[in-house]
Design a protein around this motif. Structure first.
Motif, PDB file in Angstrom:
ATOM      1  N   LYS A 166      -8.261  -0.258  -4.764  1.00  0.00           N
ATOM      2  CA  LYS A 166      -8.722  -0.959  -3.585  1.00  0.00           C
ATOM      3  C   LYS A 166      -7.769  -1.523  -2.730  1.00  0.00           C
ATOM      4  CE  LYS A 166     -12.170  -4.469  -2.380  1.00  0.00           C
ATOM      5  NZ  LYS A 166     -12.725  -5.705  -2.788  1.00  0.00           N
ATOM      6  N   LEU A 167      -6.862  -2.114  -3.371  1.00  0.00           N
ATOM      7  CA  LEU A 167      -5.995  -2.969  -2.605  1.00  0.00           C
ATOM      8  C   LEU A 167      -5.062  -1.740  -1.984  1.00  0.00           C
ATOM      9  CD1 LEU A 167      -4.378  -5.584  -1.715  1.00  0.00           C
ATOM     10  CD2 LEU A 167      -2.990  -5.228  -3.914  1.00  0.00           C
ATOM     11  N   GLU A 168      -4.736  -0.646  -2.611  1.00  0.00           N
ATOM     12  CA  GLU A 168      -3.988   0.291  -1.814  1.00  0.00           C
ATOM     13  C   GLU A 168      -4.698   0.851  -0.522  1.00  0.00           C
ATOM     14  OE1 GLU A 168      -1.939   4.756  -3.023  1.00  0.00           O
ATOM     15  OE2 GLU A 168      -2.829   3.237  -4.446  1.00  0.00           O
ATOM     16  N   ALA A 169      -5.864   1.212  -0.818  1.00  0.00           N
ATOM     17  CA  ALA A 169      -6.766   1.693   0.365  1.00  0.00           C
ATOM     18  C   ALA A 169      -6.770   0.615   1.483  1.00  0.00           C
ATOM     19  CB  ALA A 169      -8.146   2.062  -0.211  1.00  0.00           C
ATOM     20  N   GLU A 170      -6.852  -0.624   1.221  1.00  0.00           N
ATOM     21  CA  GLU A 170      -7.001  -1.671   2.252  1.00  0.00           C
ATOM     22  C   GLU A 170      -5.680  -1.643   3.016  1.00  0.00           C
ATOM     23  OE1 GLU A 170      -7.577  -5.731   0.668  1.00  0.00           O
ATOM     24  OE2 GLU A 170      -9.848  -4.939  -0.031  1.00  0.00           O
ATOM     25  N   GLY A 171      -4.486  -1.513   2.135  1.00  0.00           N
ATOM     26  CA  GLY A 171      -3.055  -1.410   2.835  1.00  0.00           C
ATOM     27  C   GLY A 171      -2.988  -0.235   3.979  1.00  0.00           C
ATOM     28  N   LYS A 172      -3.709   0.932   3.350  1.00  0.00           N
ATOM     29  CA  LYS A 172      -3.440   2.063   4.193  1.00  0.00           C
ATOM     30  C   LYS A 172      -4.217   2.074   5.479  1.00  0.00           C
ATOM     31  CE  LYS A 172      -2.458   5.654   0.525  1.00  0.00           C
ATOM     32  NZ  LYS A 172      -3.103   6.832  -0.149  1.00  0.00           N
ATOM     33  N   GLY A 173      -5.468   1.462   5.102  1.00  0.00           N
ATOM     34  CA  GLY A 173      -6.262   1.153   6.360  1.00  0.00           C
ATOM     35  C   GLY A 173      -5.569   0.189   7.706  1.00  0.00           C
ATOM     36  N   LYS A 208       1.979  -5.582   7.168  1.00  0.00           N
ATOM     37  CA  LYS A 208       1.159  -6.005   6.035  1.00  0.00           C
ATOM     38  C   LYS A 208       0.459  -5.198   5.471  1.00  0.00           C
ATOM     39  CE  LYS A 208      -3.013  -9.156   5.790  1.00  0.00           C
ATOM     40  NZ  LYS A 208      -3.778  -9.804   6.875  1.00  0.00           N
ATOM     41  N   GLY A 209       0.019  -3.988   5.885  1.00  0.00           N
ATOM     42  CA  GLY A 209      -0.457  -2.908   5.376  1.00  0.00           C
ATOM     43  C   GLY A 209       0.420  -2.090   4.375  1.00  0.00           C
ATOM     44  N   THR A 210       1.711  -1.851   4.852  1.00  0.00           N
ATOM     45  CA  THR A 210       2.596  -1.219   3.912  1.00  0.00           C
ATOM     46  C   THR A 210       2.889  -2.063   2.693  1.00  0.00           C
ATOM     47  OG1 THR A 210       3.657  -0.305   5.880  1.00  0.00           O
ATOM     48  CG2 THR A 210       4.898  -0.546   3.761  1.00  0.00           C
ATOM     49  N   ILE A 211       2.957  -3.336   2.896  1.00  0.00           N
ATOM     50  CA  ILE A 211       3.131  -4.326   1.817  1.00  0.00           C
ATOM     51  C   ILE A 211       2.033  -4.202   0.680  1.00  0.00           C
ATOM     52  CG2 ILE A 211       3.438  -6.724   0.920  1.00  0.00           C
ATOM     53  CD1 ILE A 211       5.018  -7.056   3.620  1.00  0.00           C
ATOM     54  N   LYS A 212       0.630  -4.240   1.321  1.00  0.00           N
ATOM     55  CA  LYS A 212      -0.639  -4.126   0.581  1.00  0.00           C
ATOM     56  C   LYS A 212      -0.565  -3.075  -0.268  1.00  0.00           C
ATOM     57  CE  LYS A 212      -4.150  -7.125   2.359  1.00  0.00           C
ATOM     58  NZ  LYS A 212      -5.581  -7.195   2.882  1.00  0.00           N
ATOM     59  N   GLU A 213      -0.487  -1.842   0.531  1.00  0.00           N
ATOM     60  CA  GLU A 213      -0.203  -0.406  -0.070  1.00  0.00           C
ATOM     61  C   GLU A 213       0.747  -0.506  -1.333  1.00  0.00           C
ATOM     62  OE1 GLU A 213       0.064   4.301   1.273  1.00  0.00           O
ATOM     63  OE2 GLU A 213       0.564   2.763   2.738  1.00  0.00           O
ATOM     64  N   ALA A 214       1.949  -0.996  -1.139  1.00  0.00           N
ATOM     65  CA  ALA A 214       2.852  -0.804  -2.114  1.00  0.00           C
ATOM     66  C   ALA A 214       2.396  -1.629  -3.383  1.00  0.00           C
ATOM     67  CB  ALA A 214       4.061  -1.329  -1.565  1.00  0.00           C
ATOM     68  N   LYS A 267      -0.235   0.078  -5.135  1.00  0.00           N
ATOM     69  CA  LYS A 267       0.349   1.317  -5.920  1.00  0.00           C
ATOM     70  C   LYS A 267       1.215   0.730  -7.386  1.00  0.00           C
ATOM     71  CE  LYS A 267       1.263   4.736  -2.270  1.00  0.00           C
ATOM     72  NZ  LYS A 267       2.263   5.463  -1.637  1.00  0.00           N
ATOM     73  N   LEU A 268       1.785  -0.356  -7.048  1.00  0.00           N
ATOM     74  CA  LEU A 268       2.537  -0.887  -8.282  1.00  0.00           C
ATOM     75  C   LEU A 268       1.764  -1.470  -9.466  1.00  0.00           C
ATOM     76  CD1 LEU A 268       5.723  -1.257  -8.167  1.00  0.00           C
ATOM     77  CD2 LEU A 268       5.273  -3.813  -7.845  1.00  0.00           C
ATOM     78  N   THR A 269       0.513  -2.109  -8.904  1.00  0.00           N
ATOM     79  CA  THR A 269      -0.450  -2.682 -10.078  1.00  0.00           C
ATOM     80  C   THR A 269      -1.470  -1.666 -10.440  1.00  0.00           C
ATOM     81  OG1 THR A 269      -1.787  -3.449  -8.088  1.00  0.00           O
ATOM     82  CG2 THR A 269      -0.158  -5.063  -8.965  1.00  0.00           C
ATOM     83  N   GLY A 270      -1.710  -0.480  -9.815  1.00  0.00           N
ATOM     84  CA  GLY A 270      -2.614   0.437 -10.031  1.00  0.00           C
ATOM     85  C   GLY A 270      -3.930   0.000  -9.492  1.00  0.00           C
TER      86      GLY A 270
END
Length: 59
Positions: free
Chosen positions: A29-36, A14-20, A23-26
């Motif tokens: 916040k979503l990228e950081a949530e995904g990494k977490g 789930k985190g990998t998908i959120k991170e991607a 990144k895709l949408t710029g």
């Protein structure tokens, strides 16, 4: 297999998908949530592996 391993893998995915998606949408916040979530999932999976190792050693 310990439930922590399964739940951890799910969080990691789930985190990998959120991170991607972030990144895709710029969306930083979503990228950081995904990494977490990815890091939390990896940690939970590691705990599950440890529990499995202990159970295996006790058999």
């Amino acid at each position: 297999m310990d439930k922590n391993r399964i739940e951890g893998a799910a969080k990691e995915l789930k985190g990998t998908i959120k991170e991607a998606a972030g990144k895709l949408t710029g969306n930083k916040k979503l990228e950081a949530e995904g990494k977490g979530e990815k890091i939390a999932g990896e940690a939970q999976s590691t705990v599950g592996k440890g529990i499995d190792a202990v159970k295996g050693a006790l058999k």
